[in-house]
Motif scaffolding. Structure first.
Motif, PDB file in Angstrom:
ATOM      1  N   ALA A   1     -67.009  80.493 -16.488  1.00  0.00           N
ATOM      2  CA  ALA A   1     -66.353  81.754 -16.779  1.00  0.00           C
ATOM      3  C   ALA A   1     -65.524  82.183 -15.575  1.00  0.00           C
ATOM      4  O   ALA A   1     -65.948  82.024 -14.431  1.00  0.00           O
ATOM      5  CB  ALA A   1     -67.386  82.823 -17.125  1.00  0.00           C
ATOM      6  N   ALA A   2     -64.341  82.712 -15.834  1.00  0.00           N
ATOM      7  CA  ALA A   2     -63.447  83.134 -14.759  1.00  0.00           C
ATOM      8  C   ALA A   2     -63.558  84.638 -14.542  1.00  0.00           C
ATOM      9  O   ALA A   2     -63.622  85.405 -15.502  1.00  0.00           O
ATOM     10  CB  ALA A   2     -62.010  82.768 -15.102  1.00  0.00           C
ATOM     11  N   THR A   3     -63.598  85.061 -13.292  1.00  0.00           N
ATOM     12  CA  THR A   3     -63.676  86.488 -12.989  1.00  0.00           C
ATOM     13  C   THR A   3     -62.328  87.170 -13.224  1.00  0.00           C
ATOM     14  O   THR A   3     -62.264  88.352 -13.533  1.00  0.00           O
ATOM     15  CB  THR A   3     -64.113  86.717 -11.530  1.00  0.00           C
ATOM     16  N   LYS A   4     -61.250  86.428 -13.069  1.00  0.00           N
ATOM     17  CA  LYS A   4     -59.930  86.920 -13.441  1.00  0.00           C
ATOM     18  C   LYS A   4     -59.192  85.791 -14.155  1.00  0.00           C
ATOM     19  O   LYS A   4     -59.517  84.610 -13.971  1.00  0.00           O
ATOM     20  CB  LYS A   4     -59.143  87.404 -12.227  1.00  0.00           C
ATOM     21  N   THR A   5     -58.223  86.164 -14.959  1.00  0.00           N
ATOM     22  CA  THR A   5     -57.573  85.176 -15.814  1.00  0.00           C
ATOM     23  C   THR A   5     -56.747  84.187 -14.990  1.00  0.00           C
ATOM     24  O   THR A   5     -55.789  84.587 -14.318  1.00  0.00           O
ATOM     25  CB  THR A   5     -56.656  85.863 -16.833  1.00  0.00           C
ATOM     26  N   PRO A   6     -57.097  82.895 -15.026  1.00  0.00           N
ATOM     27  CA  PRO A   6     -56.319  81.889 -14.291  1.00  0.00           C
ATOM     28  C   PRO A   6     -55.031  81.536 -15.029  1.00  0.00           C
ATOM     29  O   PRO A   6     -54.764  82.050 -16.119  1.00  0.00           O
ATOM     30  CB  PRO A   6     -57.278  80.696 -14.228  1.00  0.00           C
ATOM     31  N   LYS A   7     -54.239  80.657 -14.437  1.00  0.00           N
ATOM     32  CA  LYS A   7     -52.958  80.282 -15.054  1.00  0.00           C
ATOM     33  C   LYS A   7     -53.182  79.573 -16.378  1.00  0.00           C
ATOM     34  O   LYS A   7     -52.500  79.834 -17.367  1.00  0.00           O
ATOM     35  CB  LYS A   7     -52.160  79.400 -14.093  1.00  0.00           C
ATOM     36  N   TYR A   8     -54.125  78.637 -16.417  1.00  0.00           N
ATOM     37  CA  TYR A   8     -54.478  77.941 -17.651  1.00  0.00           C
ATOM     38  C   TYR A   8     -55.961  78.203 -17.924  1.00  0.00           C
ATOM     39  O   TYR A   8     -56.794  78.064 -17.032  1.00  0.00           O
ATOM     40  CB  TYR A   8     -54.224  76.437 -17.531  1.00  0.00           C
ATOM     41  N   PHE A   9     -56.288  78.566 -19.154  1.00  0.00           N
ATOM     42  CA  PHE A   9     -57.662  78.953 -19.471  1.00  0.00           C
ATOM     43  C   PHE A   9     -57.889  78.831 -20.968  1.00  0.00           C
ATOM     44  O   PHE A   9     -56.978  78.461 -21.734  1.00  0.00           O
ATOM     45  CB  PHE A   9     -57.917  80.396 -19.015  1.00  0.00           C
ATOM     46  N   TYR A  10     -59.093  79.155 -21.405  1.00  0.00           N
ATOM     47  CA  TYR A  10     -59.389  79.196 -22.842  1.00  0.00           C
ATOM     48  C   TYR A  10     -60.467  80.233 -23.098  1.00  0.00           C
ATOM     49  O   TYR A  10     -61.132  80.712 -22.178  1.00  0.00           O
ATOM     50  CB  TYR A  10     -59.810  77.821 -23.358  1.00  0.00           C
ATOM     51  N   TYR A  11     -60.608  80.615 -24.356  1.00  0.00           N
ATOM     52  CA  TYR A  11     -61.664  81.525 -24.780  1.00  0.00           C
ATOM     53  C   TYR A  11     -62.684  80.757 -25.605  1.00  0.00           C
ATOM     54  O   TYR A  11     -62.327  79.830 -26.346  1.00  0.00           O
ATOM     55  CB  TYR A  11     -61.115  82.648 -25.661  1.00  0.00           C
ATOM     56  N   LEU A  12     -63.935  81.141 -25.497  1.00  0.00           N
ATOM     57  CA  LEU A  12     -64.952  80.544 -26.365  1.00  0.00           C
ATOM     58  C   LEU A  12     -64.755  81.002 -27.802  1.00  0.00           C
ATOM     59  O   LEU A  12     -65.056  80.278 -28.748  1.00  0.00           O
ATOM     60  CB  LEU A  12     -66.355  80.910 -25.870  1.00  0.00           C
TER      61      LEU A  12
ATOM     62  N   HIS B   1     -61.425  73.993 -27.461  1.00  0.00           N
ATOM     63  CA  HIS B   1     -60.891  75.353 -27.471  1.00  0.00           C
ATOM     64  C   HIS B   1     -59.428  75.335 -27.031  1.00  0.00           C
ATOM     65  O   HIS B   1     -59.046  74.626 -26.097  1.00  0.00           O
ATOM     66  CB  HIS B   1     -61.694  76.261 -26.540  1.00  0.00           C
ATOM     67  N   LEU B   2     -58.623  76.150 -27.686  1.00  0.00           N
ATOM     68  CA  LEU B   2     -57.193  76.201 -27.445  1.00  0.00           C
ATOM     69  C   LEU B   2     -56.877  76.625 -26.014  1.00  0.00           C
ATOM     70  O   LEU B   2     -57.384  77.634 -25.532  1.00  0.00           O
ATOM     71  CB  LEU B   2     -56.559  77.197 -28.428  1.00  0.00           C
ATOM     72  N   VAL B   3     -56.034  75.847 -25.333  1.00  0.00           N
ATOM     73  CA  VAL B   3     -55.606  76.187 -23.976  1.00  0.00           C
ATOM     74  C   VAL B   3     -54.547  77.284 -24.042  1.00  0.00           C
ATOM     75  O   VAL B   3     -53.601  77.210 -24.836  1.00  0.00           O
ATOM     76  CB  VAL B   3     -55.032  74.956 -23.249  1.00  0.00           C
ATOM     77  N   ARG B   4     -54.710  78.296 -23.205  1.00  0.00           N
ATOM     78  CA  ARG B   4     -53.757  79.404 -23.148  1.00  0.00           C
ATOM     79  C   ARG B   4     -53.139  79.494 -21.758  1.00  0.00           C
ATOM     80  O   ARG B   4     -53.745  79.087 -20.769  1.00  0.00           O
ATOM     81  CB  ARG B   4     -54.441  80.717 -23.523  1.00  0.00           C
ATOM     82  N   TYR B   5     -51.932  80.054 -21.713  1.00  0.00           N
ATOM     83  CA  TYR B   5     -51.149  80.132 -20.478  1.00  0.00           C
ATOM     84  C   TYR B   5     -50.999  81.587 -20.082  1.00  0.00           C
ATOM     85  O   TYR B   5     -50.510  82.418 -20.862  1.00  0.00           O
ATOM     86  CB  TYR B   5     -49.785  79.489 -20.697  1.00  0.00           C
ATOM     87  N   ASN B   6     -51.398  81.923 -18.875  1.00  0.00           N
ATOM     88  CA  ASN B   6     -51.307  83.286 -18.374  1.00  0.00           C
ATOM     89  C   ASN B   6     -49.941  83.492 -17.732  1.00  0.00           C
ATOM     90  O   ASN B   6     -49.764  83.361 -16.528  1.00  0.00           O
ATOM     91  CB  ASN B   6     -52.429  83.551 -17.363  1.00  0.00           C
ATOM     92  N   GLY B   7     -48.973  83.805 -18.557  1.00  0.00           N
ATOM     93  CA  GLY B   7     -47.596  83.984 -18.105  1.00  0.00           C
ATOM     94  C   GLY B   7     -46.717  84.272 -19.296  1.00  0.00           C
ATOM     95  O   GLY B   7     -47.163  84.853 -20.289  1.00  0.00           O
ATOM     96  N   THR B   8     -45.459  83.881 -19.230  1.00  0.00           N
ATOM     97  CA  THR B   8     -44.550  84.060 -20.360  1.00  0.00           C
ATOM     98  C   THR B   8     -44.321  82.720 -21.050  1.00  0.00           C
ATOM     99  O   THR B   8     -44.386  81.663 -20.421  1.00  0.00           O
ATOM    100  CB  THR B   8     -43.195  84.638 -19.911  1.00  0.00           C
ATOM    101  N   SER B   9     -44.062  82.789 -22.346  1.00  0.00           N
ATOM    102  CA  SER B   9     -43.826  81.589 -23.126  1.00  0.00           C
ATOM    103  C   SER B   9     -42.534  81.738 -23.918  1.00  0.00           C
ATOM    104  O   SER B   9     -42.222  82.820 -24.433  1.00  0.00           O
ATOM    105  CB  SER B   9     -44.992  81.344 -24.091  1.00  0.00           C
ATOM    106  N   THR B  10     -41.803  80.659 -24.014  1.00  0.00           N
ATOM    107  CA  THR B  10     -40.605  80.645 -24.846  1.00  0.00           C
ATOM    108  C   THR B  10     -41.000  80.409 -26.301  1.00  0.00           C
ATOM    109  O   THR B  10     -41.924  79.666 -26.595  1.00  0.00           O
ATOM    110  CB  THR B  10     -39.644  79.538 -24.388  1.00  0.00           C
ATOM    111  N   ALA B  11     -40.301  81.066 -27.204  1.00  0.00           N
ATOM    112  CA  ALA B  11     -40.514  80.862 -28.632  1.00  0.00           C
ATOM    113  C   ALA B  11     -39.161  80.781 -29.322  1.00  0.00           C
ATOM    114  O   ALA B  11     -38.181  81.392 -28.878  1.00  0.00           O
ATOM    115  CB  ALA B  11     -41.351  81.976 -29.231  1.00  0.00           C
ATOM    116  N   THR B  12     -39.111  80.030 -30.422  1.00  0.00           N
ATOM    117  CA  THR B  12     -37.898  79.919 -31.226  1.00  0.00           C
ATOM    118  C   THR B  12     -38.074  80.748 -32.491  1.00  0.00           C
ATOM    119  O   THR B  12     -39.072  80.609 -33.200  1.00  0.00           O
ATOM    120  CB  THR B  12     -37.610  78.456 -31.599  1.00  0.00           C
TER     121      THR B  12
END
Length: 370
Positions: free
Chosen positions: A169-180, A222-233
């Motif tokens: 478990a991370a105490t703060k959200t890292p750059k790459y992470f996931y949720y249970l 578990h799906l990997v998530r990115y703590n930042g901005t993401s491009t979408a089309t």
């Protein structure tokens, strides 16, 4: 969240004789009943179904057809798995399998009658979690050394590999992470060790082998998530909306590239369907998940945490109420049983008795105000 929305499935029996595919599908359960199952598999997400050559199975969507239990059809006519799970993903249905097969160098599970699913989507086999300790590759990934030198090896999309290190478990959200659990109100990020190589984040495979974290789709299922901005089309002409689904003025055109920075679990009135995504730089504007193709998955927040929060009385179980002129109105609001007061704003009001401005919370209405 469903990967595909089901299309209408006809039940016209007269077309069965006219289509070999229809006979192939509707005989599924009868033919496979004679084979002995190896056990059951559970998927962490639904995906395409393949034949023994590794090709996606496409049905003729211009005719009525029947689909066996635990299968559905994508809007483009491809056969997909349809194993059920609850909104939190805690309870998923399982399906019998009849062995495994290597197809184009990757492992597939045989669901019978020339139907196969890629191991990249399998969470459990015979009740055992086989995704634990693994990374699932979402796009072709080169393998590097610790010095950032390419080894010449490439992991193909849907490859499953073991990683080095322990998840925690991370105490703060890292750059790459996931949720249970994605669809939950209070979410604690989980992560595995990352290593910076030439300014980019990598996961270790051991033996001085690393892959770029941006190429990994799942950690431990578990799906990997990115703590930042993401491009979408943008997939169709539309307008941005508020978190309450009111249309905003910003027009979004089909094919337009936009930046997003947050996934929002909407108000759950009839079960969870899709996230809303917040436009980066426009904190009050969102777009529905069905209207975009997202490059990276983002951190999640609950709708309620955007529109209100909770405060606790510090003196007793009630607080005095004031009007917008800063005057007490002679009523108090009681703390609800088993929870705190709900507020949706903080503002300065001028208090005549004190001859100065003070901060006040805007409390939502309660039936026990008196």
């Amino acid at each position: 969240m469903k990967l595909f929305k089901k299309i209408c499935i006809g039940l016209t029996a007269l077309l069965l004789a006219a289509s070999p595919i229809l006979t192939h599908i509707t005989n599924f359960q009868t033919v496979e009943a004679a084979r002995k199952s190896k056990g059951k598999i559970t998927l962490f997400k639904n995906d395409y179904v393949y034949n023994q050559a590794g090709n996606k199975i496409k049905l003729n969507v211009n005719h009525s057809y029947r689909v066996p239990s635990d299968f559905a059809v994508s809007p483009t006519g491809y056969l997909i798995t349809d194993m059920k799970s609850d909104d939190l993903g805690d309870h998923r249905s399982s399906q019998p399998y009849y062995g495994t097969k290597k197809i184009n160098g990757q492992k597939f599970y045989d669901l019978g009658h020339n139907y196969y699913v890629n191991e990249a989507n399998v969470l459990k086999v015979k009740g055992r979690n086989v995704a634990q300790g693994t990374l699932t590759i979402k796009r072709d990934a080169l393998v590097y050394t610790e010095a950032g030198k390419a080894t010449g090896k490439k992991l193909r999309t849907n490859s499953v590999v073991k990683y080095q290190g322990k998840a925690k478990a991370a105490t703060k959200t890292p750059k790459y992470f996931y949720y249970l659990r994605d669809v939950a109100r209070y979410l604690q990020p989980q992560s595995i060790p990352t290593y910076k190589i030439k300014g980019k984040y990598f996961y270790s495979l051991g033996h001085n082998r690393y892959i770029n974290a941006a190429n990994v789709g799942y950690i431990n299922g578990h799906l990997v998530r990115y703590n930042g901005t993401s491009t979408a089309t943008v997939l169709k002409n539309t307008n941005s909306i508020t978190v309450n689904y009111s249309e905003a003025k910003r027009k979004l055109k089909k094919g337009q590239k936009i930046k997003l920075d947050l996934a929002v679990i909407p108000y759950l009135s009839d079960g969870f369907d899709n996230y809303l995504y917040r436009l980066h730089g426009h904190p009050d504007e969102y777009v529905d998940a069905t209207e975009i193709k997202l490059q990276r998955d983002l951190p999640v927040i609950d709708y309620r945490d955007l529109v209100y929060t909770y405060v606790m009385p510090v003196t007793d179980n009630s607080v005095e109420l004031y009007d917008t002129s800063g005057k007490a109105i002679g009523k108090r609001i009681m703390k609800p049983a088993y929870s705190n007061l709900t507020v949706d704003g903080l503002m300065y009001l001028w208090v005549p008795e004190e001859n100065k401005a003070e901060l006040f919370y805007h409390c939502l209405n309660y039936s026990d105000a008196s």
